[in-house]
Design a protein around this motif. Structure first.
Motif, mmCIF file in Angstrom:
data_model
loop_
_atom_site.group_PDB
_atom_site.id
_atom_site.type_symbol
_atom_site.label_atom_id
_atom_site.label_comp_id
_atom_site.label_asym_id
_atom_site.label_seq_id
_atom_site.Cartn_x
_atom_site.Cartn_y
_atom_site.Cartn_z
ATOM 1 N N VAL A 29 -13.766 1.286 10.351
ATOM 2 C CA VAL A 29 -13.689 0.725 11.706
ATOM 3 C C VAL A 29 -13.273 1.822 12.679
ATOM 4 C CG1 VAL A 29 -12.457 -0.906 13.206
ATOM 5 C CG2 VAL A 29 -13.235 -1.658 10.950
ATOM 6 N N GLU A 68 -13.471 -6.580 20.005
ATOM 7 C CA GLU A 68 -12.425 -6.484 18.982
ATOM 8 C C GLU A 68 -11.300 -7.464 19.267
ATOM 9 O OE1 GLU A 68 -9.558 -3.401 16.549
ATOM 10 O OE2 GLU A 68 -11.089 -2.571 17.889
ATOM 11 N N LEU A 78 -13.729 -7.281 9.309
ATOM 12 C CA LEU A 78 -13.682 -5.819 9.390
ATOM 13 C C LEU A 78 -15.070 -5.215 9.231
ATOM 14 C CD1 LEU A 78 -10.394 -5.153 7.411
ATOM 15 C CD2 LEU A 78 -10.751 -4.911 9.884
ATOM 16 N N LEU A 91 -16.884 -5.687 12.437
ATOM 17 C CA LEU A 91 -16.475 -4.709 13.448
ATOM 18 C C LEU A 91 -17.147 -3.363 13.204
ATOM 19 C CD1 LEU A 91 -12.680 -5.504 13.970
ATOM 20 C CD2 LEU A 91 -14.584 -6.006 15.530
ATOM 21 N N VAL A 92 -17.261 -2.943 11.940
ATOM 22 C CA VAL A 92 -17.972 -1.696 11.639
ATOM 23 C C VAL A 92 -19.406 -1.809 12.143
ATOM 24 C CG1 VAL A 92 -18.897 -0.216 9.803
ATOM 25 C CG2 VAL A 92 -16.545 -1.051 9.662
#
Length: 170
Positions: free
Chosen positions: A20, A61, A142, A145-146
């Motif tokens: 991330v 985010e 997660l 988000l990447v």
């Protein structure tokens, strides 16, 4: 920009957070040496600007963090304010958005460190693009988000190269 530790925890949480952060860094680096005016300029037919991408990913985010925490999002956008997520408005600057995003980064990392398991889940909000009554894990968040940051890092690379020829790699 915040200096982060170069030591990465070898467990799954540390690895996911490192990926991330690598994508956050890719986005932040597209802004290096840019003036506020350059970062707000459109370099193609797209509406995307570097400062707009920055603000968007910071707010994305925050939104995912609040969903995972099952707390209200203090910056929740409405249909009327949706476009403001993609541009700086009066009184906002790149340093302000970078500081805001750094605070969100710290909060995300602390939250993920504190959850008992990456298998812990939270419900997705009702939306046409989400299956009804679906829950996702912290691990899923997660990885999402990447994916989100990597997509926008690519956009930012193209916008930056179109403005002044600077390439992220090479």
């Amino acid at each position: 920009m915040a200096q982060l530790s170069t030591e990465v925890a070898g467990d799954e949480r540390g690895t996911l957070l490192a990926f991330v952060e690598a994508q956050r860094t890719a986005i932040r680096e597209t802004l290096l040496g840019m003036s506020e005016e350059q970062a707000a300029s459109r370099s193609s037919a797209s509406e995307l600007t570097l400062s707009g991408v920055l603000k968007h990913v910071a707010e994305v985010e925050l939104n995912w963090l609040r969903l995972a925490q099952q707390r209200p999002n203090e910056r929740q956008r409405t249909q009327e304010t949706w476009g403001e997520m993609f541009r700086l408005v009066e009184g906002e600057s790149i340093p302000d958005v970078l500081a805001f995003w750094d605070g969100i980064r710290q909060e995300t990392e602390a939250f993920i460190a504190a959850v008992p398991s990456l298998d812990d889940s939270f419900p997705l909000p009702p939306a046409p693009w989400f299956p009804k009554d679906t829950k996702v894990s912290m691990r899923w968040m997660l990885l999402h988000l990447v994916e989100e940051f990597a997509r926008h890092a690519g956009h930012a690379d193209i916008v930056r190269e179109s403005i002044d020829g600077t390439k992220a790699m090479g």
